[in-house]
Write an enzyme that holds these catalytic residues in place. Sequence first.
Site, mmCIF file in Angstrom:
data_model
loop_
_atom_site.group_PDB
_atom_site.id
_atom_site.type_symbol
_atom_site.label_atom_id
_atom_site.label_comp_id
_atom_site.label_asym_id
_atom_site.label_seq_id
_atom_site.Cartn_x
_atom_site.Cartn_y
_atom_site.Cartn_z
ATOM 1 N N LYS A 66 0.843 -1.194 0.000
ATOM 2 C CA LYS A 66 0.000 0.000 0.000
ATOM 3 C C LYS A 66 0.880 1.245 0.000
ATOM 4 C CE LYS A 66 -4.677 -0.354 1.669
ATOM 5 N NZ LYS A 66 -5.635 0.081 2.690
ATOM 6 N N GLU A 126 -18.842 -8.231 9.658
ATOM 7 C CA GLU A 126 -19.897 -7.575 10.432
ATOM 8 C C GLU A 126 -20.860 -8.570 11.065
ATOM 9 O OE1 GLU A 126 -18.376 -4.743 7.315
ATOM 10 O OE2 GLU A 126 -19.128 -6.812 7.272
ATOM 11 N N ARG A 133 -25.224 -5.329 6.742
ATOM 12 C CA ARG A 133 -24.673 -6.637 6.415
ATOM 13 C C ARG A 133 -24.908 -7.652 7.529
ATOM 14 N NH1 ARG A 133 -18.907 -6.241 3.725
ATOM 15 N NH2 ARG A 133 -19.902 -7.632 2.249
#
Length: 620
Positions: A274, A359, A387
């Site tokens: 990243k 979640e 979700r």
Amino acid sequence: MLNTINSPADLRQLARPQLKPLANELRAFIIDSVSKTGGHLSSNLGTVELTIALHYVFNTPEDRIVWDVGHQTYPHKILTGRRDQMSTLRQANGISGFPRRAESKYDTFGTAHSSTSISAALGMALAAKTKGENRHAIAVIGDGAMTAGMAFEALNNAGISEDVNLLVILNDNDMSISPPVGALNRYLARLMSGQFYAKAKNVGKSMLPAPMLELAKRLEEHAKGMVVPATMFEEFGFNYIGPIDGHDLDSLIPTLQNLKNLKGPQFLHVVTKKGQGYKLAEADPVLYHGPGKFNPAEGIKPAVAGKLTYTQVFGNWLCDMARQDATLIGITPAMREGSGMVEFERQFPDRYYDVGIAEQHAVTFAAGMACEGLKPVVAIYSTFLQRAYDQLIHDVALQNLDVTFALDRAGLVGADGATHAGNYDLAFLRCIPNMVVMAASDENECRQMLSTAFAHKGPAAVRYPRGSGTGAVVEQSLATLPMGKGELRREGKGIAILAFGTMVAPSLAAADKLNASVANMRFVKPLDVELLKQLAASHDALVTVEEGCIMGGAGAAVAEAMAAAGIVKPLLQLGLPDRFIDHGDVAQLLAACGLDGAGIAASIVQRFGKDQPRLVVNNG
């Protein structure tokens, strides 16, 4: 060179040696572009070479690429004809920060929540098989998305399809938005190093004469088995390749070309970094995950102290309440920074749990803790609680367990647009038995509501918006509010506005024009029916205002209560329209929806007429 690439077809005309300079140009363009508009940076710098290689090898858009999470697709957008639109990124009437089918034929599937790519790509691949079409489907999954159960459900289904043209690419950058967690991440980290395995293969080959290729191949597989015993991806039925350097085009392109010619489900493990190519983002990929505008030469400057954000209010409350109550547990699904839990983790590491991008698990995990007498607080974005709806109903509310839900990013969220907007929590929460639902009108009330939810013996949710509030002074006490009671904020005549959460301030502004009454209702459930009856008895008409969908929302709760009480009065329900609302500045979006002071006043006048006695319009 980048200015000559208007489509992947142009890219495929380049000679291989030209791709590395192109990658450098593309990376520089992304840094310059995002510094001017804000947006996701670290993740996109990490996918430059991978994006180039995919469009170079595969015949897009005929071959389908599904990008998981979706915030890593700026290189993809730039190479697929949207380079000149990047200046409009995440702005009103501009291009989205995520893949969007309506935006480009190259955006084959809309993604912004995580872990959906393998399911979607498998559906596309099997659809091609059903239709007799010879094309590939590629799922690019990364940024922690492999920690979610849906990804494994898809792998489980895909592995039995032996002749499907499906390629799953794990973009392994050892990062989600927050630092990575879990056993899977540790497994991938071991696999990612790969050097021992690579050396073992080379030793095996060097031990044998060149003609003994078959034996060398068997020995290579044996060495693989010794070092990485039966990788989970092979057990799922995939042909696993990797790990390879995701920034090395000389490795990526030949590997993808080889995989393109193989049948059956393929799994390519690429390792990327990243922030690649921008030292500041490499050093702190979390800080540079989603920056606002900044000077690339200087980097992101520390924020100037100003009004507290609601997220900061929650983070401060969480630490304060944890000091008072040792049973408090903090839970986040991979959003430590976004949900304001960094300081809580530092102060209470043994009571902090990041469960990864999961979640559903987060909610049921909290339920399990509540069964044992602990008091979990689940910090979750409104859009992500969607979700875990089944778990919310079945595992928490049905058992009336003591779980507090801190719903950040409720209402419109601005630049992230429809995929991240929290427009539906009031509607989907208030219909669940045992739930308490509150909407904060300012920062201090948010803190009081969090204390109220935590003190309540059962499931309770507090919703609050992204960003700063009204600038209210936040008291340091942990005082609670009377359950199910609102407050009258302004007394007027004719019209009574029942405002919820963030709509209290613009409703007061509208009321000043109309000499209307305003109630800060505070609770969507249980609704303050007594206050409703009082206002109905003393006013000619009622208006509800909420930053959420009208269908099933707070205004619907008022209408239901009026019907149950036999109250017959004109009722105007204002809120977000029945459509998905695009990205843009929050204030401008709310104004466009008629939810600023002027818009609320205009809607009331339009409905009831400014010349009627019930309205006293102040045009001054």
